[in-house]
Design a protein around this motif. Structure first.
Motif, mmCIF file in Angstrom:
data_model
loop_
_atom_site.group_PDB
_atom_site.id
_atom_site.type_symbol
_atom_site.label_atom_id
_atom_site.label_comp_id
_atom_site.label_asym_id
_atom_site.label_seq_id
_atom_site.Cartn_x
_atom_site.Cartn_y
_atom_site.Cartn_z
ATOM 1 N N SER A 5 0.841 -1.194 0.000
ATOM 2 C CA SER A 5 0.000 0.000 0.000
ATOM 3 C C SER A 5 0.875 1.243 0.000
ATOM 4 C CB SER A 5 -0.895 -0.010 1.240
ATOM 5 O OG SER A 5 -1.627 1.175 1.306
ATOM 6 N N SER A 6 0.424 2.266 -0.699
ATOM 7 C CA SER A 6 1.204 3.497 -0.764
ATOM 8 C C SER A 6 1.208 4.227 0.576
ATOM 9 C CB SER A 6 0.665 4.418 -1.850
ATOM 10 O OG SER A 6 -0.655 4.794 -1.528
ATOM 11 N N SER A 7 0.219 3.960 1.437
ATOM 12 C CA SER A 7 0.194 4.622 2.742
ATOM 13 C C SER A 7 1.289 4.095 3.659
ATOM 14 C CB SER A 7 -1.171 4.455 3.404
ATOM 15 O OG SER A 7 -1.404 3.097 3.680
ATOM 16 N N ASP A 9 4.346 3.475 2.627
ATOM 17 C CA ASP A 9 5.618 4.007 2.162
ATOM 18 C C ASP A 9 5.911 5.401 2.716
ATOM 19 O OD1 ASP A 9 5.982 1.720 0.711
ATOM 20 O OD2 ASP A 9 5.169 2.582 -1.141
ATOM 21 N N ARG A 10 4.869 6.131 3.099
ATOM 22 C CA ARG A 10 5.058 7.495 3.577
ATOM 23 C C ARG A 10 5.416 7.502 5.060
ATOM 24 N NH1 ARG A 10 -0.108 10.795 2.316
ATOM 25 N NH2 ARG A 10 -0.971 8.984 3.311
ATOM 26 N N PRO A 11 6.366 8.357 5.453
ATOM 27 C CA PRO A 11 6.654 8.476 6.885
ATOM 28 C C PRO A 11 5.524 9.220 7.597
ATOM 29 C CG PRO A 11 7.982 10.029 5.651
ATOM 30 C CD PRO A 11 7.266 9.160 4.644
ATOM 31 N N VAL A 12 5.388 8.966 8.869
ATOM 32 C CA VAL A 12 4.348 9.615 9.649
ATOM 33 C C VAL A 12 4.745 11.071 9.879
ATOM 34 C CG1 VAL A 12 3.157 9.627 11.869
ATOM 35 C CG2 VAL A 12 3.734 7.466 10.780
ATOM 36 N N HIS A 13 3.828 11.983 9.605
ATOM 37 C CA HIS A 13 4.073 13.413 9.780
ATOM 38 C C HIS A 13 3.346 13.894 11.030
ATOM 39 C CE1 HIS A 13 4.747 17.598 8.937
ATOM 40 N NE2 HIS A 13 3.443 17.820 9.053
#
Length: 90
Positions: A5-7, A9-13
């Motif tokens: 999932s692409s979610s 791959d993103r770091p938590v902001h």
């Protein structure tokens, strides 16, 4: 083939305001427990700091993204112009 999932791959902001509140809470707890500052004094300075710091948050936040144009609408006023000039966010 592995699908991800692409979610993931993103770091938590974490928002900047959360860091300020967290650091303020830690500073308050250190003042109370390690330096024996009274809770009333910590609460008083916390409220003062919040009141002085809140305008900075709204300036960074962009105050709801309103943009005021100096030139009037050439086609005439419409409903969106009056809502934009009211100054309200919602």
């Amino acid at each position: 083939m592995e699908s991800r999932s692409s979610s993931l791959d993103r770091p938590v902001h974490i928002p900047l305001i959360s860091w300020f509140f967290g650091l303020g809470l830690i500073a308050a707890l250190v003042a109370i427990f390690f330096f024996n500052v009274s809770i009333n004094t910590v609460a008083y300075y916390g409220i003062i700091s919040f009141m002085l710091g809140s305008p900075l948050f709204f300036r960074v936040h962009g105050h709801c993204g309103h943009q005021h144009n100096a030139t009037p609408n050439a086609a005439g006023p419409n409903d969106n112009d009056s809502a934009r000039r009211s100054g309200a966010c919602h």
